[in-house]
Design an enzyme around this catalytic site. Structure first.
Site, PDB file in Angstrom:
ATOM      1  N   ASP A 138      14.303   2.744   9.107  1.00 40.22           N
ATOM      2  CA  ASP A 138      13.727   1.616   9.853  1.00 40.22           C
ATOM      3  C   ASP A 138      12.995   2.222  11.039  1.00 40.22           C
ATOM      4  O   ASP A 138      13.626   2.845  11.904  1.00 40.22           O
ATOM      5  CB  ASP A 138      14.854   0.678  10.307  1.00 40.22           C
ATOM      6  CG  ASP A 138      14.328  -0.537  11.073  1.00 40.22           C
ATOM      7  OD1 ASP A 138      13.223  -0.458  11.653  1.00 40.22           O
ATOM      8  OD2 ASP A 138      15.033  -1.560  11.091  1.00 40.22           O
ATOM      9  N   LYS A 192      -3.212  -1.307  16.417  1.00 43.55           N
ATOM     10  CA  LYS A 192      -3.875  -0.310  15.566  1.00 43.55           C
ATOM     11  C   LYS A 192      -4.865   0.534  16.387  1.00 43.55           C
ATOM     12  O   LYS A 192      -5.084   1.711  16.065  1.00 43.55           O
ATOM     13  CB  LYS A 192      -4.551  -0.996  14.381  1.00 43.55           C
ATOM     14  CG  LYS A 192      -3.565  -1.660  13.422  1.00 43.55           C
ATOM     15  CD  LYS A 192      -2.611  -0.653  12.758  1.00 43.55           C
ATOM     16  CE  LYS A 192      -1.790  -1.274  11.653  1.00 43.55           C
ATOM     17  NZ  LYS A 192      -0.933  -0.310  10.952  1.00 43.55           N
ATOM     18  N   TYR A 200      -2.019  -7.463  16.765  1.00 42.95           N
ATOM     19  CA  TYR A 200      -2.200  -6.532  15.631  1.00 42.95           C
ATOM     20  C   TYR A 200      -3.361  -5.564  15.862  1.00 42.95           C
ATOM     21  O   TYR A 200      -3.167  -4.337  15.743  1.00 42.95           O
ATOM     22  CB  TYR A 200      -2.369  -7.331  14.330  1.00 42.95           C
ATOM     23  CG  TYR A 200      -2.533  -6.462  13.100  1.00 42.95           C
ATOM     24  CD1 TYR A 200      -1.434  -5.844  12.501  1.00 42.95           C
ATOM     25  CD2 TYR A 200      -3.789  -6.276  12.524  1.00 42.95           C
ATOM     26  CE1 TYR A 200      -1.583  -5.053  11.355  1.00 42.95           C
ATOM     27  CE2 TYR A 200      -3.949  -5.488  11.381  1.00 42.95           C
ATOM     28  CZ  TYR A 200      -2.844  -4.879  10.810  1.00 42.95           C
ATOM     29  OH  TYR A 200      -2.998  -4.094   9.682  1.00 42.95           O
ATOM     30  N   THR A 242      -1.785  -7.975  -0.068  1.00 43.61           N
ATOM     31  CA  THR A 242      -0.369  -7.581   0.038  1.00 43.61           C
ATOM     32  C   THR A 242       0.372  -8.702   0.770  1.00 43.61           C
ATOM     33  O   THR A 242      -0.251  -9.648   1.278  1.00 43.61           O
ATOM     34  CB  THR A 242      -0.193  -6.278   0.854  1.00 43.61           C
ATOM     35  OG1 THR A 242      -0.595  -6.542   2.201  1.00 43.61           O
ATOM     36  CG2 THR A 242      -0.980  -5.114   0.281  1.00 43.61           C
ATOM     37  N   ASN A 276       3.030   4.515   7.444  1.00 44.65           N
ATOM     38  CA  ASN A 276       2.425   3.351   6.785  1.00 44.65           C
ATOM     39  C   ASN A 276       3.073   2.030   7.192  1.00 44.65           C
ATOM     40  O   ASN A 276       2.400   0.995   7.183  1.00 44.65           O
ATOM     41  CB  ASN A 276       2.525   3.552   5.260  1.00 44.65           C
ATOM     42  CG  ASN A 276       2.241   2.281   4.505  1.00 44.65           C
ATOM     43  OD1 ASN A 276       1.085   1.892   4.348  1.00 44.65           O
ATOM     44  ND2 ASN A 276       3.288   1.597   4.036  1.00 44.65           N
ATOM     45  N   LEU A 278       0.826  -1.215   0.000  1.00 45.41           N
ATOM     46  CA  LEU A 278       0.000   0.000   0.000  1.00 45.41           C
ATOM     47  C   LEU A 278       0.860   1.264   0.000  1.00 45.41           C
ATOM     48  O   LEU A 278       0.489   2.272  -0.619  1.00 45.41           O
ATOM     49  CB  LEU A 278      -0.915   0.006   1.234  1.00 45.41           C
ATOM     50  CG  LEU A 278      -2.050  -1.021   1.191  1.00 45.41           C
ATOM     51  CD1 LEU A 278      -2.644  -1.219   2.587  1.00 45.41           C
ATOM     52  CD2 LEU A 278      -3.128  -0.588   0.209  1.00 45.41           C
TER      53      LEU A 278
HETATM   54  P1  NAP Z   1       3.261  -4.963   3.120  1.00 45.45           P
HETATM   55  O1  NAP Z   1       3.094  -5.116   1.640  1.00 45.45           O
HETATM   56  O2  NAP Z   1       3.787  -6.100   3.922  1.00 45.45           O
HETATM   57  O3  NAP Z   1       4.148  -3.642   3.356  1.00 45.45           O
HETATM   58  C1  NAP Z   1       4.598  -3.310   4.627  1.00 45.45           C
HETATM   59  C2  NAP Z   1       5.736  -2.324   4.471  1.00 45.45           C
HETATM   60  O4  NAP Z   1       6.187  -1.958   5.778  1.00 45.45           O
HETATM   61  C3  NAP Z   1       6.941  -2.911   3.726  1.00 45.45           C
HETATM   62  O5  NAP Z   1       7.498  -1.915   2.903  1.00 45.45           O
HETATM   63  C4  NAP Z   1       7.888  -3.261   4.853  1.00 45.45           C
HETATM   64  O6  NAP Z   1       9.244  -3.260   4.463  1.00 45.45           O
HETATM   65  C5  NAP Z   1       7.600  -2.104   5.775  1.00 45.45           C
HETATM   66  N1  NAP Z   1       8.137  -2.295   7.121  1.00 45.45           N
HETATM   67  C6  NAP Z   1       7.910  -3.302   7.994  1.00 45.45           C
HETATM   68  N2  NAP Z   1       8.638  -3.115   9.113  1.00 45.45           N
HETATM   69  C7  NAP Z   1       9.336  -1.964   8.935  1.00 45.45           C
HETATM   70  C8  NAP Z   1      10.262  -1.241   9.709  1.00 45.45           C
HETATM   71  N3  NAP Z   1      10.664  -1.663  10.922  1.00 45.45           N
HETATM   72  N4  NAP Z   1      10.760  -0.067   9.213  1.00 45.45           N
HETATM   73  C9  NAP Z   1      10.389   0.374   8.000  1.00 45.45           C
HETATM   74  N5  NAP Z   1       9.544  -0.296   7.199  1.00 45.45           N
HETATM   75  C10 NAP Z   1       9.019  -1.436   7.678  1.00 45.45           C
HETATM   76  O7  NAP Z   1       1.871  -4.602   3.821  1.00 45.45           O
HETATM   77  P2  NAP Z   1       0.715  -3.533   3.490  1.00 45.45           P
HETATM   78  O8  NAP Z   1      -0.549  -4.310   3.506  1.00 45.45           O
HETATM   79  O9  NAP Z   1       1.065  -2.706   2.337  1.00 45.45           O
HETATM   80  O10 NAP Z   1       0.749  -2.672   4.845  1.00 45.45           O
HETATM   81  C11 NAP Z   1       0.880  -1.263   4.874  1.00 45.45           C
HETATM   82  C12 NAP Z   1       0.099  -0.731   6.062  1.00 45.45           C
HETATM   83  O11 NAP Z   1      -1.302  -0.972   5.833  1.00 45.45           O
HETATM   84  C13 NAP Z   1       0.419  -1.413   7.397  1.00 45.45           C
HETATM   85  O12 NAP Z   1       0.455  -0.456   8.419  1.00 45.45           O
HETATM   86  C14 NAP Z   1      -0.768  -2.357   7.598  1.00 45.45           C
HETATM   87  O13 NAP Z   1      -0.993  -2.644   8.949  1.00 45.45           O
HETATM   88  C15 NAP Z   1      -1.892  -1.517   7.004  1.00 45.45           C
HETATM   89  N6  NAP Z   1      -3.103  -2.249   6.617  1.00 45.45           N
HETATM   90  C16 NAP Z   1      -3.054  -3.220   5.673  1.00 45.45           C
HETATM   91  C17 NAP Z   1      -4.225  -3.873   5.321  1.00 45.45           C
HETATM   92  C18 NAP Z   1      -4.242  -4.970   4.293  1.00 45.45           C
HETATM   93  O14 NAP Z   1      -5.289  -5.646   4.148  1.00 45.45           O
HETATM   94  N7  NAP Z   1      -3.179  -5.181   3.555  1.00 45.45           N
HETATM   95  C19 NAP Z   1      -5.451  -3.531   5.927  1.00 45.45           C
HETATM   96  C20 NAP Z   1      -5.460  -2.520   6.886  1.00 45.45           C
HETATM   97  C21 NAP Z   1      -4.278  -1.885   7.218  1.00 45.45           C
HETATM   98  P3  NAP Z   1      10.034  -4.635   4.025  1.00 45.45           P
HETATM   99  O15 NAP Z   1       9.763  -4.832   2.561  1.00 45.45           O
HETATM  100  O16 NAP Z   1      11.450  -4.293   4.357  1.00 45.45           O
HETATM  101  O17 NAP Z   1       9.480  -5.752   4.858  1.00 45.45           O
END
Ligand code: NAP
Length: 235
Positions: free
Chosen positions: A53, A164, A160, A193, A79, A13
């Protein structure tokens, strides 16, 4: 010119939001804990990248110094986030939850938001129209998870959703403290994702919509709220 930092934007995202905000004319910094992954992602969409990070003070401080020296920051999108899952992608139950799991999830999802916000506040305070978007989740909602009729009620894990819920409270408190900034929490919706083993039912284009919209709020926009693409959500 609007300058925007998105943490964890090398994929998912965050990356899609970066792509859309570059297209909307923002100068976007892709924050990535792995500098090389960040560089490659930024190159694809005409963004900049910065090693960041969210669990590491020195990394966050260095990123703030770099962006400050380049000219400052108008929009911060917190994010980066993690969800702990088992090898088979199953979600830990309440009975399985340990303090270590909680600490790991909170370190990124909660303390990370505070660490990054604290470090970038001086830059945001110098912006004419500062905006913070905290990427929360529908699973943050106490109303949703406690009500048997809600689609989120089935979700059993502790770490989790409580992380949030903390993000939502952090949003409310920062919004009160900084009334000149637009500071909101958003729920992207269940999106395919890596976070959920690509089981999400929405595309990243759909999921990023509310992030991108709230990142572009003007000074008259709402603050201290919790929104999905259809409007305000119950806390
Ligand atoms: P994702 O594809 O797994 O992306 C997560 C991102 O966060 C990746 O770029 C990851 O980097 C990075 N990250 C993790 N730990 C980190 C750290 N310590 N420092 C810096 N970057 C870090 O997941 P996503 O679904 O896009 O999630 C993005 C946000 O949306 C999150 O906050 C998640 O909780 C929220 N969200 C997602 C959903 C859903 O259904 N997907 C729904 C509601 C909310 P690496 O590549 O290095 O691991």
């Amino acid at each position: 010119m609007t300058t925007t930092l998105i943490t964890g934007a090398n994929k998912g995202l965050g990356f899609e939001s970066a792509r859309r905000l570059v297209a909307a004319g923002h100068t976007v910094y892709i924050g990535a804990r792995d500098a090389e992954r960040g560089r490659r992602a930024a190159e694809q969409i005409g963004a900049r990248s910065v090693q960041l990070d969210v669990t590491d003070d020195a990394s966050v401080q260095a990123a703030a110094k770099t962006i400050g020296a380049d000219g400052g920051l108008d929009v911060l999108v917190n994010n980066a986030g993690i969800e702990v899952r088992a090898e088979d992608n199953s979600i830990p139950t309440a009975g399985d939850t340990t303090a270590d799991e909680m600490r790991t999830v909170f370190d990124t999802n909660v303390f990370g938001v505070v660490r990054v916000t604290h470090a970038f506040l001086p830059l945001l305070q110098r912006s004419a129209a500062p905006v913070v978007v905290n990427v929360s989740s529908g699973l943050a909602s106490l109303t949703g998870l406690s009500s048997p009729d809600s689609p989120a009620h089935f979700y059993q894990a502790v770490a989790y959703p409580s992380s949030k819920t903390a993000v939502n409270m952090i949003t409310v408190q920062y919004a009160k403290a900084f009334p000149d900034m637009r500071i909101n929490a958003v729920e992207p919706g269940f999106t395919a994702t890596d976070l959920n083993g690509r089981t999400g039912t929405q595309t990243v284009e759909e999921g990023a919509e509310i992030i991108v919209r709230m990142a572009q709020l003007g000074p008259d926009g709402p603050t201290g709220g919790y929104f999905d693409v259809n409007g305000p959500l119950p806390w």
